[in-house]
Scaffold this motif. Structure first.
Motif, mmCIF file in Angstrom:
data_model
loop_
_atom_site.group_PDB
_atom_site.id
_atom_site.type_symbol
_atom_site.label_atom_id
_atom_site.label_comp_id
_atom_site.label_asym_id
_atom_site.label_seq_id
_atom_site.Cartn_x
_atom_site.Cartn_y
_atom_site.Cartn_z
ATOM 1 N N CYS A 75 -1.417 1.566 7.875
ATOM 2 C CA CYS A 75 -0.236 0.980 7.241
ATOM 3 C C CYS A 75 1.060 1.314 7.985
ATOM 4 O O CYS A 75 2.137 0.895 7.550
ATOM 5 C CB CYS A 75 -0.118 1.465 5.801
ATOM 6 S SG CYS A 75 -1.503 0.981 4.753
ATOM 7 N N GLU B 57 0.814 -1.215 0.000
ATOM 8 C CA GLU B 57 0.000 0.000 0.000
ATOM 9 C C GLU B 57 0.849 1.268 0.000
ATOM 10 O O GLU B 57 0.361 2.344 -0.327
ATOM 11 C CB GLU B 57 -0.928 0.034 1.230
ATOM 12 C CG GLU B 57 -1.916 -1.098 1.288
ATOM 13 C CD GLU B 57 -1.361 -2.377 1.921
ATOM 14 O OE1 GLU B 57 -2.095 -3.371 1.945
ATOM 15 O OE2 GLU B 57 -0.204 -2.395 2.380
ATOM 16 N N THR C 123 2.895 6.348 -1.515
ATOM 17 C CA THR C 123 1.755 6.803 -0.721
ATOM 18 C C THR C 123 2.268 7.581 0.482
ATOM 19 O O THR C 123 2.812 6.994 1.414
ATOM 20 C CB THR C 123 0.902 5.622 -0.230
ATOM 21 O OG1 THR C 123 0.505 4.842 -1.349
ATOM 22 C CG2 THR C 123 -0.327 6.100 0.510
#
Length: 62
Positions: free
Chosen positions: A43, A22, A36
């Protein structure tokens, strides 16, 4: 939390996307990038594990 990959130190081992896809992916040049940012709160643990598990020690977290 912000994650960064030092492109000069990355060896392209692909471990960080395995820990946290992610946040990390492999770029076209074969090196990892943190795509990200800021890191989503859900996360953060996996991102820290990716940094700790990096054999090149090229991931920094701020």
């Amino acid at each position: 939390m912000i994650a960064e990959v030092d492109q000069d130190e990355c060896i392209g081992c692909e471990s960080c996307p395995e820990f946290c896809p992610e946040v990390f992916k492999m770029g076209a040049d074969g090196l990892a990038v943190a795509y990200t940012n800021p890191v989503p709160s859900e996360c953060e643990k996996a991102t820290k594990e990716a940094a700790e598990g990096c054999p090149a020690h090229c991931i920094t977290i701020k």
